[in-house]
Design an enzyme around this catalytic site. Structure first.
Site, PDB file in Angstrom:
ATOM      1  N   CYS A  55     -53.635  46.239 -27.168  1.00 28.47           N
ATOM      2  CA  CYS A  55     -54.336  46.375 -25.886  1.00 28.47           C
ATOM      3  C   CYS A  55     -54.610  44.988 -25.281  1.00 28.47           C
ATOM      4  O   CYS A  55     -53.695  44.334 -24.818  1.00 28.47           O
ATOM      5  CB  CYS A  55     -55.590  47.225 -26.050  1.00 28.47           C
ATOM      6  SG  CYS A  55     -56.136  47.988 -24.515  1.00 28.47           S
ATOM      7  N   HIS A 106     -54.292  51.719 -29.364  1.00 28.69           N
ATOM      8  CA  HIS A 106     -55.156  51.240 -30.455  1.00 28.69           C
ATOM      9  C   HIS A 106     -54.797  51.927 -31.772  1.00 28.69           C
ATOM     10  O   HIS A 106     -55.415  52.928 -32.146  1.00 28.69           O
ATOM     11  CB  HIS A 106     -56.626  51.522 -30.118  1.00 28.69           C
ATOM     12  CG  HIS A 106     -57.152  50.712 -28.998  1.00 28.69           C
ATOM     13  ND1 HIS A 106     -57.774  49.500 -29.185  1.00 28.69           N
ATOM     14  CD2 HIS A 106     -57.125  50.919 -27.664  1.00 28.69           C
ATOM     15  CE1 HIS A 106     -58.127  49.008 -28.015  1.00 28.69           C
ATOM     16  NE2 HIS A 106     -57.747  49.845 -27.079  1.00 28.69           N
ATOM     17  N   GLU A 140     -55.493  51.062 -34.678  1.00 30.48           N
ATOM     18  CA  GLU A 140     -56.611  50.943 -35.629  1.00 30.48           C
ATOM     19  C   GLU A 140     -57.577  52.117 -35.522  1.00 30.48           C
ATOM     20  O   GLU A 140     -58.401  52.332 -36.419  1.00 30.48           O
ATOM     21  CB  GLU A 140     -57.348  49.607 -35.431  1.00 30.48           C
ATOM     22  CG  GLU A 140     -58.261  49.537 -34.230  1.00 30.48           C
ATOM     23  CD  GLU A 140     -57.568  49.267 -32.906  1.00 30.48           C
ATOM     24  OE1 GLU A 140     -58.275  49.033 -31.910  1.00 30.48           O
ATOM     25  OE2 GLU A 140     -56.310  49.289 -32.838  1.00 30.48           O
TER      26      GLU A 140
END
Length: 191
Positions: free
Chosen positions: A82, A173, A175
């Protein structure tokens, strides 16, 4: 492959850096939070997480961190998600802003809308296995890629996961997903 676990720096200025660290630990790597230039020493790779790219730039202007980081990413495996992808890009639009200019992509900031327009998609990729869950939060859009950039996943015909040599970038994202394949791909770039 190295016999020791990789030590991966995670730029810890803002964003979900702890989520990246947790994913790295799950994959057997050792995360190291990076907050100043000296923290780049002794790491095998670096993750630059999401957040607000203009705010991150303000932090990076301190202690010559921006210039140190710009040199670092030229030779060391680096993964930007991002806002981290925005920082890696050669060209940033909407509005234009300074970047590390390492990855041959053009990105348009906040191209998918405001926070309320955030979404989770599952789509096929060039990664092995099932379609990948992708969490988009005020995501940038990659509008152009250079000839050396490999597109690994797309959304609405626009690249969302790209690789160029030792650099990897995602406009989403990974994660925030339980699927660790993107982080594993980054570790594979290192070793």
């Amino acid at each position: 492959m190295s016999s020791r676990p990789f030590t991966i720096g995670v730029l810890a200025l803002q964003g979900a850096y702890e989520a990246h660290a947790k994913t790295l630990r799950a994959l057997g790597a050792t995360p190291k939070l990076v907050r100043r230039p000296a923290d780049l020493e002794g790491i095998d790779g670096l993750i630059m997480p999401g957040g607000e790219s203009t705010t991150m730039l303000k932090f990076l202007e301190r202690h010559n961190f921006f210039d140190t980081l710009k040199t670092f990413v030229q030779t060391t495996p680096t993964f930007g998600t991002c806002a981290g992808a925005i920082l890696l890009a050669k060209c940033v639009e909407n509005p234009a802003q300074k970047s590390l200019a390492a990855l041959d992509i053009t990105v348009e900031r906040n191209a998918y809308g405001r926070q309320i327009d955030s979404t989770i998609l599952t789509a096929p990729t060039k990664l092995e296995g099932a379609p990948l869950e992708m969490v988009f939060i005020r995501a940038p859009r990659i509008t152009q890629t250079g000839s050396e950039v490999e597109i690994l996943a797309s959304r609405d015909e626009y690249p969302v996961l790209v690789r160029q040599g030792h650099l990897l970038a995602a406009t989403f994202h990974p994660e925030l997903s339980s699927d660790h394949r993107v982080h594993q791909l980054f570790l594979n770039l290192i070793g």
